[in-house]
Design a protein around this motif. Structure first.
Motif, short mmCIF file in Angstrom:
data_model
loop_
_atom_site.label_atom_id
_atom_site.label_comp_id
_atom_site.label_asym_id
_atom_site.label_seq_id
_atom_site.Cartn_x
_atom_site.Cartn_y
_atom_site.Cartn_z
N THR A 177 33.95 9.64 -15.69
CA THR A 177 33.96 10.33 -14.24
C THR A 177 35.42 10.00 -13.73
OG1 THR A 177 32.54 8.93 -13.11
CG2 THR A 177 31.54 10.85 -14.00
N ASP A 178 35.99 8.86 -14.21
CA ASP A 178 37.43 8.28 -13.62
C ASP A 178 38.36 8.75 -14.38
OD1 ASP A 178 39.44 6.94 -12.70
OD2 ASP A 178 38.42 4.95 -12.54
N PRO A 179 39.22 9.62 -13.75
CA PRO A 179 40.54 10.38 -14.23
C PRO A 179 41.52 9.33 -15.00
CG PRO A 179 40.23 11.36 -12.15
CD PRO A 179 39.02 10.04 -12.32
N ARG A 180 41.23 8.09 -14.46
CA ARG A 180 42.31 6.95 -15.15
C ARG A 180 41.78 6.42 -16.40
NH1 ARG A 180 41.99 3.34 -9.82
NH2 ARG A 180 39.78 3.94 -10.08
N ASN A 181 40.29 6.63 -16.40
CA ASN A 181 40.01 6.32 -17.93
C ASN A 181 40.23 7.28 -18.91
OD1 ASN A 181 38.68 3.69 -17.83
ND2 ASN A 181 36.80 4.52 -16.96
N LEU A 182 40.24 8.62 -18.38
CA LEU A 182 40.55 9.63 -19.38
C LEU A 182 42.05 9.46 -19.62
CD1 LEU A 182 40.13 12.36 -20.47
CD2 LEU A 182 40.66 13.52 -18.49
N GLY A 183 42.92 9.24 -18.49
CA GLY A 183 44.31 9.12 -19.04
C GLY A 183 44.58 7.93 -19.85
N GLU A 201 32.51 20.02 -19.76
CA GLU A 201 32.98 20.81 -18.63
C GLU A 201 32.46 20.37 -17.28
OE1 GLU A 201 32.18 25.53 -17.44
OE2 GLU A 201 33.11 25.32 -19.52
N ARG A 202 31.34 19.90 -17.16
CA ARG A 202 30.57 19.28 -15.97
C ARG A 202 30.38 17.85 -15.87
NH1 ARG A 202 26.08 24.00 -15.26
NH2 ARG A 202 27.40 26.03 -15.03
N ARG A 203 30.37 17.47 -14.65
CA ARG A 203 30.16 16.10 -14.26
C ARG A 203 31.01 14.96 -15.43
NH1 ARG A 203 25.36 18.72 -14.29
NH2 ARG A 203 24.70 17.98 -16.36
N ALA A 204 32.38 15.39 -15.24
CA ALA A 204 33.09 14.50 -16.04
C ALA A 204 34.66 14.67 -15.52
CB ALA A 204 33.16 15.01 -17.59
N ALA A 205 35.40 13.61 -15.63
CA ALA A 205 36.80 13.46 -15.22
C ALA A 205 37.44 14.87 -16.07
CB ALA A 205 37.54 12.40 -15.50
N GLY A 206 38.44 15.24 -15.44
CA GLY A 206 39.31 16.55 -15.82
C GLY A 206 40.91 15.89 -15.70
N MET A 207 41.78 16.66 -16.24
CA MET A 207 43.03 16.32 -16.36
C MET A 207 43.62 16.47 -14.88
SD MET A 207 43.82 14.92 -19.02
CE MET A 207 45.62 14.92 -18.64
N THR A 208 43.61 15.45 -13.84
CA THR A 208 44.22 15.60 -12.72
C THR A 208 45.65 14.87 -12.94
OG1 THR A 208 42.83 13.67 -12.01
CG2 THR A 208 41.73 15.69 -11.84
N ALA A 209 46.00 14.70 -11.57
CA ALA A 209 47.42 14.05 -11.52
C ALA A 209 47.24 12.60 -11.62
CB ALA A 209 47.92 14.24 -10.24
N GLY A 210 46.09 11.91 -11.35
CA GLY A 210 45.69 10.57 -11.73
C GLY A 210 45.50 10.36 -13.33
N ALA A 211 44.93 11.51 -13.97
CA ALA A 211 44.83 11.10 -15.54
C ALA A 211 46.28 11.48 -16.23
CB ALA A 211 43.80 12.37 -16.07
#
Length: 318
Positions: A177-183, A201-211
């Protein structure tokens, strides 16, 4: 008078003008209309709307070009966050600048970065308008609009690898759920030659600015796909010839002892706290662990992904 009497309750025929009839509608109304069409063919029915939506999604789209959908637009607010996003290559469409803003160093640097990159619209706006755009956040006169991320479809990742004559190497994230982990995961996948990342698609980090920032620019060349159902996606990968390896603290085998790492592979990484969800864990062909002689109970998802990908890369190039 004899011969002029009218039968009782009978309409008189001496009325002027044409008589208005039903035109046969009453008779036709009594006729049957045939069998009731299925719900998917009845206009306005919920199943009809669903069928129409599916048809629109399929029109003009080849089998291997299915899209995973779009994310949502995002606003980065504040002078330092906007400057850092521009510096780190986060994609952007518009930089909003407050009218009569104090032109300090951060503002000048942000404007220069936006101008040098090109393709970013510079818009001057009054403070009330920026307040409205940001929902009243403390924007400090700078707001950067991030476009919606274009997610791939999970099937596209494996298909693209096979088309290039390569063994697919895909990382699937379960409950991150942490976008930084996804990045960080995207960055590791790019570093070790992976073909993409799959997120729920749900309850998970997406490609945000942080990612984007955590990926250090690698998100521009490493696709991220979004799955509506992670278990079904893993089953589809297995049918496509991939071995699904789940990383878990209670795994049965050390990662270095898994022979399947040099073949088509989908590596599933769970969250640091909860690990793999039950259904996802049961879908994996094998559950592996990272030996940690120092006694730590778990690793950050980004760190764990890097270790597993290094071991995979070592096996593939040996």
């Amino acid at each position: 008078m004899a011969g002029n009497s009218q039968p009782r309750n009978r309409r008189a025929s001496g009325k002027k003008g044409a008589q208005v009839g039903s035109g046969g509608n009453r008779r036709r109304g009594l006729e049957g209309k045939g069998p009731t069409p299925p719900a998917s063919a009845r206009k306005g029915h919920v199943k009809n709307r669903i069928a129409n939506a599916k048809a629109r999604q399929q029109q003009g789209r080849p089998q291997r070009a299915r899209r995973g959908g779009k994310g949502s637009t995002e606003m980065v607010v504040g002078r330092n966050p906007v400057f850092e996003a521009l510096r780190d290559g986060v994609p952007a469409t518009t930089l909003y600048v407050q009218q009569y803003i104090d032109n300090d160093e951060r503002v000048r640097d942000a404007l220069k970065l936006a101008s040098d990159r090109g393709g970013i619209h510079l818009m001057e706006a009054p403070r009330p308008e920026l307040d409205r755009l940001t929902g009243g956040l403390n924007h400090q006169g700078l707001v950067l609009q991030i476009p919606a991320y274009e997610y791939a479809h999970p099937d596209d990742l494996a298909a693209a690898a096979y088309d290039d004559g390569e063994e697919p190497l895909i990382v699937v994230l379960d409950g991150i759920t942490d976008p930084r982990n996804l990045g960080a995961v995207v960055r590791s996948v790019s570093a070790f030659g992976g073909h993409g990342v799959v997120v729920p698609e749900r309850r998970a980090a997406g490609m945000t600015a942080g990612a984007w920032k955590s990926s250090a620019g690698t998100a521009a060349r490493t696709p991220v796909a979004r799955a509506t159902n992670l278990t079904r996606t893993l089953e589809a990968y297995k049918k496509a010839g991939l071995t699904v390896v789940g990383l878990a603290a209670d795994g049965d085998t050390d990662i270095a002892d898994v022979a399947a790492l040099d073949g088509p592979l989908a590596i599933v990484i769970g969250s640091e706290g909860k690990g793999l969800s039950r259904l996802v864990g049961e879908t994996c062909d094998v559950r592996v662990r990272i030996p940690m002689p120092g006694g730590a109970e778990s690793l950050n998802a980004g760190v764990a992904t890097g270790i597993v990908l290094y071991e995979t890369s070592r096996k593939r190039t040996a």
